[in-house]
Design a protein around this motif. Structure first.
Motif, PDB file in Angstrom:
ATOM      1  N   ASP A  75      46.168  44.989  44.117  1.00 50.51           N
ATOM      2  CA  ASP A  75      46.388  43.560  43.897  1.00 50.51           C
ATOM      3  C   ASP A  75      45.469  43.095  42.768  1.00 50.51           C
ATOM      4  O   ASP A  75      44.269  43.410  42.773  1.00 50.51           O
ATOM      5  CB  ASP A  75      46.045  42.830  45.206  1.00 50.51           C
ATOM      6  CG  ASP A  75      46.378  41.354  45.155  1.00 50.51           C
ATOM      7  OD1 ASP A  75      46.442  40.779  44.043  1.00 50.51           O
ATOM      8  OD2 ASP A  75      46.545  40.769  46.230  1.00 50.51           O
ATOM      9  N   ALA A  77      44.113  40.470  42.377  1.00 58.74           N
ATOM     10  CA  ALA A  77      43.016  39.630  42.868  1.00 58.74           C
ATOM     11  C   ALA A  77      41.841  40.452  43.400  1.00 58.74           C
ATOM     12  O   ALA A  77      40.791  39.900  43.745  1.00 58.74           O
ATOM     13  CB  ALA A  77      43.532  38.701  43.974  1.00 58.74           C
ATOM     14  N   ASP A  78      42.016  41.767  43.467  1.00 61.00           N
ATOM     15  CA  ASP A  78      40.916  42.638  43.917  1.00 61.00           C
ATOM     16  C   ASP A  78      40.966  43.937  43.118  1.00 61.00           C
ATOM     17  O   ASP A  78      41.633  44.890  43.503  1.00 61.00           O
ATOM     18  CB  ASP A  78      41.026  42.924  45.418  1.00 61.00           C
ATOM     19  CG  ASP A  78      39.928  43.873  45.875  1.00 61.00           C
ATOM     20  OD1 ASP A  78      38.991  44.154  45.081  1.00 61.00           O
ATOM     21  OD2 ASP A  78      40.013  44.372  47.018  1.00 61.00           O
ATOM     22  N   SER A  80      38.455  45.933  42.574  1.00 60.83           N
ATOM     23  CA  SER A  80      37.137  46.509  42.836  1.00 60.83           C
ATOM     24  C   SER A  80      37.063  48.007  42.522  1.00 60.83           C
ATOM     25  O   SER A  80      35.970  48.565  42.431  1.00 60.83           O
ATOM     26  CB  SER A  80      36.717  46.244  44.286  1.00 60.83           C
ATOM     27  OG  SER A  80      37.768  46.554  45.161  1.00 60.83           O
ATOM     28  N   LYS A 104      41.403  33.536  41.533  1.00 64.28           N
ATOM     29  CA  LYS A 104      40.741  34.791  41.900  1.00 64.28           C
ATOM     30  C   LYS A 104      41.214  35.928  40.979  1.00 64.28           C
ATOM     31  O   LYS A 104      40.410  36.743  40.515  1.00 64.28           O
ATOM     32  CB  LYS A 104      41.095  35.119  43.364  1.00 64.28           C
ATOM     33  CG  LYS A 104      40.079  35.964  44.058  1.00 64.28           C
ATOM     34  CD  LYS A 104      40.388  36.027  45.537  1.00 64.28           C
ATOM     35  CE  LYS A 104      39.559  37.129  46.176  1.00 64.28           C
ATOM     36  NZ  LYS A 104      40.053  37.522  47.469  1.00 64.28           N
ATOM     37  N   GLU A 108      38.931  38.163  38.335  1.00 63.08           N
ATOM     38  CA  GLU A 108      38.859  39.625  38.358  1.00 63.08           C
ATOM     39  C   GLU A 108      39.189  40.207  36.979  1.00 63.08           C
ATOM     40  O   GLU A 108      38.522  41.136  36.509  1.00 63.08           O
ATOM     41  CB  GLU A 108      39.826  40.195  39.408  1.00 63.08           C
ATOM     42  CG  GLU A 108      39.219  40.363  40.784  1.00 63.08           C
ATOM     43  CD  GLU A 108      38.053  41.334  40.779  1.00 63.08           C
ATOM     44  OE1 GLU A 108      36.947  40.941  40.315  1.00 63.08           O
ATOM     45  OE2 GLU A 108      38.228  42.464  41.229  1.00 63.08           O
TER      46      GLU A 108
END
Ligand SMILES: C[S@@+](CC[C@H](N)C(=O)[O-])C[C@H]1O[C@@H](n2cnc3c(N)ncnc32)[C@H](O)[C@@H]1O
Length: 181
Positions: A75, A77-78, A80, A104, A108
């Protein structure tokens, strides 16, 4: 094809690290890959549809095997799985409308971009409006101002919108640019 136009307008250099978000069937990934052939660059893609990851992987199988392309189910939005300040270019096409948390997502993208990196967004705004008006666009918000405001609020600069045309087909489309400073 708007995905190819987004890759072209990104002015990808052979050593660039490039991210496409929401790559769908993978035409943008395939196009972007041509620009890093012969260099140290690499194309990454993130899409949250397993079906799209499978489809795009088939399209660029050789480049995936050669480790020039890495496609990730995820996603926007993440992100990481990416370190900060990784990408020289980010592009996406027909996709920000569907991001559930635009702020968000944009934060990112800003995090994973290098200073001076450029993000390119292409879309067929008029067609999307027509689709929305006849009820074919029930999910997502195509509002360009909302997207551009989110970019500026996050710290992107030189946020701009241009109306342009595909040189080959003559088809009109919109392109938005944003720079991380
Ligand atoms: C309308 S399709 C566009 C596909 C391709 N870019 C094109 O123009 O043909 C939107 C794509 O964005 C992906 N997508 C939507 N929301 C996403 C999110 N939050 N994170 C990652 N991908 C997302 C969808 O799975 C889909 O592949």
């Amino acid at each position: 094809m708007l995905e190819r136009e987004a890759a072209r307008l990104s002015e990808i250099q052979p050593d660039h690290h490039v991210l496409e978000v929401g790559f769908g069937p993978g035409l943008g990934i395939e196009a972007a890959c041509q620009y890093v052939k012969g260099g140290q660059g690499k194309i990454y893609g993130v899409d949250f549809s397993e079906e799209m990851v499978t489809m795009a992987t088939k399209l660029v199988r050789q480049d995936v095997n050669d480790r020039k392309v890495k496609l990730i189910l995820g996603d926007v939005a993440d992100l990481s799985f990416f370190e900060s300040n990784k990408f020289d270019r980010v592009f996406h096409c027909n996709t920000y409308y569907f991001w559930p948390d635009l702020d968000k997502a944009v934060r990112e993208l800003h995090r994973v971009m290098k200073t001076d990196a450029i993000m390119v967004t292409t879309m067929n705004y008029e067609r999307s409006i027509r689709m929305r008006d006849i009820g074919l666009f029930r999910y997502g918000d195509i509002d360009q101002r909302r997207y551009m405001n989110a970019l500026e609020a996050c710290g992107f600069r030189d946020v701009s919108l241009e109306k342009t045309k595909n040189k080959e087909s003559g088809a009109a489309y919109d392109v938005m640019y944003a720079k991380k400073v």
